[in-house]
Design a protein around this motif. Structure first.
Motif, PDB file in Angstrom:
ATOM      1  N   LYS A  56       0.828  -1.212   0.000  1.00  0.00           N
ATOM      2  CA  LYS A  56       0.000   0.000   0.000  1.00  0.00           C
ATOM      3  C   LYS A  56       0.861   1.259   0.000  1.00  0.00           C
ATOM      4  CE  LYS A  56      -4.225  -1.731   2.217  1.00  0.00           C
ATOM      5  NZ  LYS A  56      -5.142  -1.598   3.380  1.00  0.00           N
ATOM      6  N   LEU A  57       1.942   1.239   0.782  1.00  0.00           N
ATOM      7  CA  LEU A  57       2.840   2.393   0.838  1.00  0.00           C
ATOM      8  C   LEU A  57       3.496   2.639  -0.506  1.00  0.00           C
ATOM      9  CD1 LEU A  57       4.314   4.618   2.387  1.00  0.00           C
ATOM     10  CD2 LEU A  57       6.006   2.890   3.104  1.00  0.00           C
ATOM     11  N   GLN A  58       3.940   1.575  -1.144  1.00  0.00           N
ATOM     12  CA  GLN A  58       4.567   1.713  -2.462  1.00  0.00           C
ATOM     13  C   GLN A  58       3.584   2.298  -3.464  1.00  0.00           C
ATOM     14  OE1 GLN A  58       6.067  -2.205  -3.371  1.00  0.00           O
ATOM     15  NE2 GLN A  58       7.929  -1.917  -2.156  1.00  0.00           N
ATOM     16  N   HIS A  59       2.334   1.861  -3.399  1.00  0.00           N
ATOM     17  CA  HIS A  59       1.314   2.370  -4.323  1.00  0.00           C
ATOM     18  C   HIS A  59       1.110   3.872  -4.116  1.00  0.00           C
ATOM     19  CE1 HIS A  59      -2.182   1.875  -6.990  1.00  0.00           C
ATOM     20  NE2 HIS A  59      -2.767   2.795  -6.230  1.00  0.00           N
ATOM     21  N   LYS A  60       1.037   4.311  -2.856  1.00  0.00           N
ATOM     22  CA  LYS A  60       0.862   5.740  -2.560  1.00  0.00           C
ATOM     23  C   LYS A  60       2.050   6.548  -3.076  1.00  0.00           C
ATOM     24  CE  LYS A  60      -2.064   5.137   1.522  1.00  0.00           C
ATOM     25  NZ  LYS A  60      -3.241   5.812   0.922  1.00  0.00           N
ATOM     26  N   LYS A  61       3.248   6.026  -2.871  1.00  0.00           N
ATOM     27  CA  LYS A  61       4.443   6.740  -3.322  1.00  0.00           C
ATOM     28  C   LYS A  61       4.503   6.808  -4.847  1.00  0.00           C
ATOM     29  CE  LYS A  61       7.557   4.497  -0.776  1.00  0.00           C
ATOM     30  NZ  LYS A  61       8.843   4.205  -0.084  1.00  0.00           N
ATOM     31  N   GLN A  62       4.042   5.758  -5.515  1.00  0.00           N
ATOM     32  CA  GLN A  62       4.034   5.772  -6.980  1.00  0.00           C
ATOM     33  C   GLN A  62       3.018   6.784  -7.506  1.00  0.00           C
ATOM     34  OE1 GLN A  62       3.506   1.587  -7.890  1.00  0.00           O
ATOM     35  NE2 GLN A  62       5.711   1.310  -8.203  1.00  0.00           N
ATOM     36  N   GLU A  63       1.873   6.902  -6.844  1.00  0.00           N
ATOM     37  CA  GLU A  63       0.894   7.921  -7.237  1.00  0.00           C
ATOM     38  C   GLU A  63       1.486   9.325  -7.093  1.00  0.00           C
ATOM     39  OE1 GLU A  63      -3.504   6.003  -6.410  1.00  0.00           O
ATOM     40  OE2 GLU A  63      -2.404   6.811  -4.687  1.00  0.00           O
ATOM     41  N   MET A  64       2.243   9.550  -6.011  1.00  0.00           N
ATOM     42  CA  MET A  64       2.897  10.848  -5.819  1.00  0.00           C
ATOM     43  C   MET A  64       3.959  11.088  -6.884  1.00  0.00           C
ATOM     44  SD  MET A  64       3.408  11.120  -1.706  1.00  0.00           S
ATOM     45  CE  MET A  64       2.015  11.113  -0.584  1.00  0.00           C
ATOM     46  N   LEU A  65       4.702  10.055  -7.241  1.00  0.00           N
ATOM     47  CA  LEU A  65       5.726  10.185  -8.283  1.00  0.00           C
ATOM     48  C   LEU A  65       5.091  10.606  -9.605  1.00  0.00           C
ATOM     49  CD1 LEU A  65       8.604   9.766  -9.431  1.00  0.00           C
ATOM     50  CD2 LEU A  65       8.016   7.330  -9.738  1.00  0.00           C
ATOM     51  N   ILE A  66       3.986   9.983  -9.970  1.00  0.00           N
ATOM     52  CA  ILE A  66       3.292  10.309 -11.220  1.00  0.00           C
ATOM     53  C   ILE A  66       2.811  11.769 -11.200  1.00  0.00           C
ATOM     54  CG2 ILE A  66       1.233   9.813 -12.610  1.00  0.00           C
ATOM     55  CD1 ILE A  66       1.536   6.861 -11.632  1.00  0.00           C
ATOM     56  N   THR A  67       2.208  12.172 -10.074  1.00  0.00           N
ATOM     57  CA  THR A  67       1.727  13.556  -9.963  1.00  0.00           C
ATOM     58  C   THR A  67       2.878  14.546 -10.069  1.00  0.00           C
ATOM     59  OG1 THR A  67      -0.078  12.816  -8.536  1.00  0.00           O
ATOM     60  CG2 THR A  67       0.440  15.168  -8.508  1.00  0.00           C
ATOM     61  N   LEU A  68       4.009  14.214  -9.455  1.00  0.00           N
ATOM     62  CA  LEU A  68       5.184  15.088  -9.510  1.00  0.00           C
ATOM     63  C   LEU A  68       5.672  15.257 -10.947  1.00  0.00           C
ATOM     64  CD1 LEU A  68       7.478  16.690  -8.179  1.00  0.00           C
ATOM     65  CD2 LEU A  68       8.683  14.508  -7.827  1.00  0.00           C
ATOM     66  N   ILE A  69       5.717  14.173 -11.700  1.00  0.00           N
ATOM     67  CA  ILE A  69       6.194  14.241 -13.094  1.00  0.00           C
ATOM     68  C   ILE A  69       5.202  15.016 -13.963  1.00  0.00           C
ATOM     69  CG2 ILE A  69       6.859  12.885 -15.125  1.00  0.00           C
ATOM     70  CD1 ILE A  69       7.614  10.641 -13.089  1.00  0.00           C
ATOM     71  N   LYS A  70       3.911  14.821 -13.705  1.00  0.00           N
ATOM     72  CA  LYS A  70       2.912  15.579 -14.459  1.00  0.00           C
ATOM     73  C   LYS A  70       2.978  17.070 -14.125  1.00  0.00           C
ATOM     74  CE  LYS A  70      -0.488  11.871 -15.174  1.00  0.00           C
ATOM     75  NZ  LYS A  70      -1.910  11.495 -15.083  1.00  0.00           N
ATOM     76  N   TYR A  71       3.439  17.378 -12.912  1.00  0.00           N
ATOM     77  CA  TYR A  71       3.596  18.772 -12.497  1.00  0.00           C
ATOM     78  C   TYR A  71       4.890  19.371 -13.053  1.00  0.00           C
ATOM     79  CZ  TYR A  71       4.872  22.575  -9.274  1.00  0.00           C
ATOM     80  OH  TYR A  71       5.297  23.762  -8.739  1.00  0.00           O
ATOM     81  N   LYS A  72       5.985  18.582 -13.016  1.00  0.00           N
ATOM     82  CA  LYS A  72       7.284  19.044 -13.519  1.00  0.00           C
ATOM     83  C   LYS A  72       7.858  17.996 -14.473  1.00  0.00           C
ATOM     84  CE  LYS A  72       7.970  22.995 -11.330  1.00  0.00           C
ATOM     85  NZ  LYS A  72       8.158  24.284 -12.059  1.00  0.00           N
ATOM     86  N   PRO A  73       7.369  17.954 -15.721  1.00  0.00           N
ATOM     87  CA  PRO A  73       7.827  16.929 -16.669  1.00  0.00           C
ATOM     88  C   PRO A  73       9.336  16.979 -16.937  1.00  0.00           C
ATOM     89  CG  PRO A  73       5.855  18.033 -17.490  1.00  0.00           C
ATOM     90  CD  PRO A  73       6.324  18.811 -16.308  1.00  0.00           C
ATOM     91  N   HIS A  74       9.961  18.171 -16.782  1.00  0.00           N
ATOM     92  CA  HIS A  74      11.382  18.318 -17.088  1.00  0.00           C
ATOM     93  C   HIS A  74      12.268  18.053 -15.873  1.00  0.00           C
ATOM     94  CE1 HIS A  74      10.923  19.948 -21.182  1.00  0.00           C
ATOM     95  NE2 HIS A  74       9.805  20.500 -20.724  1.00  0.00           N
ATOM     96  N   ILE A  75      11.725  17.508 -14.812  1.00  0.00           N
ATOM     97  CA  ILE A  75      12.502  17.236 -13.624  1.00  0.00           C
ATOM     98  C   ILE A  75      13.699  16.349 -13.949  1.00  0.00           C
ATOM     99  CG2 ILE A  75      11.137  15.210 -12.966  1.00  0.00           C
ATOM    100  CD1 ILE A  75      11.478  16.087 -10.029  1.00  0.00           C
ATOM    101  N   THR A  76      14.859  16.689 -13.377  1.00  0.00           N
ATOM    102  CA  THR A  76      16.065  15.895 -13.622  1.00  0.00           C
ATOM    103  C   THR A  76      16.159  14.768 -12.594  1.00  0.00           C
ATOM    104  OG1 THR A  76      17.461  17.216 -12.166  1.00  0.00           O
ATOM    105  CG2 THR A  76      17.241  17.961 -14.464  1.00  0.00           C
ATOM    106  N   GLN A  77      17.026  13.803 -12.876  1.00  0.00           N
ATOM    107  CA  GLN A  77      17.194  12.694 -11.949  1.00  0.00           C
ATOM    108  C   GLN A  77      17.751  13.174 -10.612  1.00  0.00           C
ATOM    109  OE1 GLN A  77      16.184   9.388 -12.681  1.00  0.00           O
ATOM    110  NE2 GLN A  77      16.417   9.285 -10.461  1.00  0.00           N
ATOM    111  N   ASP A  78      18.680  14.145 -10.642  1.00  0.00           N
ATOM    112  CA  ASP A  78      19.236  14.682  -9.396  1.00  0.00           C
ATOM    113  C   ASP A  78      18.163  15.369  -8.565  1.00  0.00           C
ATOM    114  OD1 ASP A  78      21.738  13.740  -9.953  1.00  0.00           O
ATOM    115  OD2 ASP A  78      22.507  15.637 -10.768  1.00  0.00           O
ATOM    116  N   GLN A  79      17.310  16.146  -9.223  1.00  0.00           N
ATOM    117  CA  GLN A  79      16.221  16.812  -8.507  1.00  0.00           C
ATOM    118  C   GLN A  79      15.259  15.787  -7.900  1.00  0.00           C
ATOM    119  OE1 GLN A  79      14.787  19.223 -11.783  1.00  0.00           O
ATOM    120  NE2 GLN A  79      15.667  21.100 -10.905  1.00  0.00           N
TER     121      GLN A  79
END
Length: 616
Positions: free
Chosen positions: A551-574
């Protein structure tokens, strides 16, 4: 007669019918009337098939309505098998009879436009266009309660089996009836075994169901998905592409078979799929059984690897043959096919019989290379076709065809490198972090997909890594690309239903063989407008403190997707920095006596710091 008896009898009767079929069994396709079908299957067997077909056409109907329609059609068939066989209704094609009966039903939303079409082909095409395996139905075994299920099984065993057939049929509209009846037998065995354990105080029936349900449901889902996948290829890319795909697969499976035999099998397989995809499930079933009968009758000239398959019950035979190892290559088969490059008569043959010449090339190349995927073999075939188009032009330089070998080596190297690199990442990172890599890539390629869709598709891809990356190099490519092709087919069907973006459109539309490399090379969708930072975009609550890792992994993956949709140009370091900051906040808050209060205070601060870093 009970449902289990019905199921078994269908196949005993069907097999006897198949053995009586002429070799050109397709010739009788249009001649078989409803009365003839009834005579072949007998009353109860016909009724079971009729219910499956109705439930597949009208998945929103009720079980009682499905039973009523099946009984009505069966009653007509019974009359047509006797004295009334020459009446107008009895002379109609079986498919027309089913659709006419469906259109007599009231309160069936969504079907009025189809029923308004008077000609059968147009009406049938309309009904088929409404078939959709992704309507959000859950498995009929989802959340199965052991006590309630066993009580129902003991009191209503046979109606329960009939209801299971109905539920599976309406959830899997592209699945051919024998697969549904096969899984029904597995379901009945599961119910018997697990409910027997319910009577034993030392056994846990709920745990029994938890173990057994995936064994019943997963093969069913895979069969349904593959059938829909094949139909989508036929519909989108046409019969020629389907023939080429099956030619590559059958040539690999039966390398000792001559070209004429392989060609016959290809035509029979493609004709079978045309029936199945058209929704003509009775002919679909008979076509498949006749094909299996031919293969097993001629196994001596086809393959030494299918003897055990042909000894299995009919229900298990087809799947066994499909999954059987490729036969050994014939002794003395030369490793190269230089005649297709060096022979002086190539251009004449290509000009005079283009498709036959290309088919021979694909046959000869495929039977020599079981270590390649069928999709890669199609790309090689397309490369050969393009080479001949260029080199057979007037004025083409001498030795023009010789450069084809270097281009071939380059493509093989690139394909194998992609698969090897993916497996290296999988082996290094494991399931969860490998899926996160895929989420990062596919969210940038296809940000229009929902979080649920992205997680589902990448989870399927991760399972492919788990399944294929452990195999030897000669088995890796067929396993990986053949399975990945099914997932990409799902994505493309999703695009057809609700367009994703121009890049996906181009990859899904241009070429079946090059679909995987095309989607793989897609980068960020520059047409996408990123999400705005609204107060509710990123929220953190005490459910992040769950001890259930999945369940925790699923929540974190949802946050990851939202973050990328918010900042598509995010770098790996960021991304690494933000992940570390989030982990620190989560661990700190989860140690507090009141985690929710902590998240309310620390969450907005984390968002501010993150925004500042991303804007730098």
């Amino acid at each position: 007669m009970n449902w289990k008896t019905i199921i078994y009898m269908i196949f005993l009767v069907s097999l006897s019918v198949v053995k009586a079929l002429p070799r050109t069994y397709r010739d009788i396709e249009e001649k078989a009337s409803i009365g003839q079908r009834f005579s072949q299957l007998q009353e109860n067997n016909f009724k079971a098939i009729a219910m499956i077909i109705f439930a597949q056409y009208v998945p929103g109907s009720t079980f009682s309505r499905a039973i009523q329609v099946a009984e009505d059609v069966t009653e007509l068939a019974k009359k047509c098998a006797s004295a009334a066989r020459d009446t107008p209704d009895c002379l109609k094609p079986l498919g027309r009879i089913f659709l006419d009966r469906i259109c007599q039903e009231e309160n069936l939303p969504g079907f009025s436009d189809c029923c308004a079409k008077k000609e059968f082909p147009e009406r049938n095409d309309c009904f088929l266009s409404l078939k959709n395996s992704s309507r959000g139905f859950i498995s009929p075994l989802e959340g199965l309660n052991a006590e309630a299920a066993c009580k129902s099984h003991s009191q209503h065993e046979h109606p329960l089996l009939g209801h299971f057939i109905y539920e599976v049929s309406r959830r899997h509209p592209f699945l051919y009836p024998p697969a549904i009846l096969s899984v029904t037998i597995q379901y009945e065995e599961m119910m018997t075994n697990c409910c027997r354990s319910a009577e034993d105080p030392t056994q846990n029936s709920q745990e029994c169901f938890q173990r057994q349900v995936p064994k019943v449901v997963n093969p069913l889902k895979e069969d349904s998905l593959r059938q829909e996948h094949t139909c989508s290829i036929l519909k989108k890319f046409g019969e020629r592409t389907l023939k080429a795909w099956k030619l590559a697969q059958i040539s690999q499976k039966f390398p000792k078979a001559d070209f004429a035999t392989v060609t016959k099998l290809v035509l029979d397989v493609v004709n079978m799929h045309k029936d199945c995809c058209r929704g003509d499930m009775l002919d679909c079933m008979h076509d498949r059984e006749a094909l299996l009968h031919y293969v097993c009758t001629n196994q001596d000239m086809l393959s030494s690897k299918i003897k055990q398959c042909c000894e299995k019950p009919l229900l298990q035979r087809g799947e066994c043959i499909v999954n059987a190892e490729n036969d050994d290559k014939p002794a003395g088969l030369s490793p190269h096919i230089r005649d297709f490059i060096e022979d002086k008569g190539i251009c004449q043959r290509f000009t005079q019989e283009k498709d036959m010449h290309l088919a021979r090339f694909l046959y000869e190349y495929s039977r020599r290379h079981p270590e390649f995927s069928a999709q890669m073999l199609l790309r090689i075939g397309k490369g050969y076709e393009d080479l001949l188009k260029e080199c057979c032009k007037a004025g083409a330089p001498d030795g023009c065809c010789s450069r084809g070998e270097e281009e071939l080596k380059k493509h093989i190297y690139e394909t194998e490198s992609v698969m090897k690199t993916s497996c290296d990442i999988y082996k290094e990172k494991g399931d969860y972090y490998f899926q996160n890599e895929l989420l990062l890539s596919f969210t940038k390629k296809m940000p229009q997909l929902t979080s649920a869709e992205l997680i589902t598709f990448t989870k399927q891809m991760t399972r492919i890594g788990s399944k294929c990356c452990q195999l030897s190099p000669d088995r890796l490519l067929p396993c990986a690309e053949e399975n990945l092709d099914v997932v990409l087919g799902e994505i493309c069907r999703r695009h057809l239903a609700d367009p994703i973006n121009p890049g996906v459109c181009q990859c899904c539309s241009n070429s079946y063989a090059f679909r995987r490399p095309c989607l793989g090379k897609l980068e960020m969708d520059e047409t996408y407008v990123p999400l705005s930072l609204t107060p509710g975009l990123f929220t953190f609550h005490e459910d992040l403190c769950t001890t259930e890792e999945e369940k925790l992994q699923h929540k974190k993956q949802e946050m990851l997707i939202t973050l990328i949709k918010y900042k598509p140009h995010i770098t790996q370091d960021q991304l690494n920095s933000l992940t570390a900051a989030f982990t620190t906040m989560r661990e700190g808050c989860c140690r507090q006596e009141n985690p929710e209060t902590c998240f309310v205070q620390e969450g907005p601060e984390l968002i501010k710091r993150s925004e500042k870093m991303l804007s730098a």
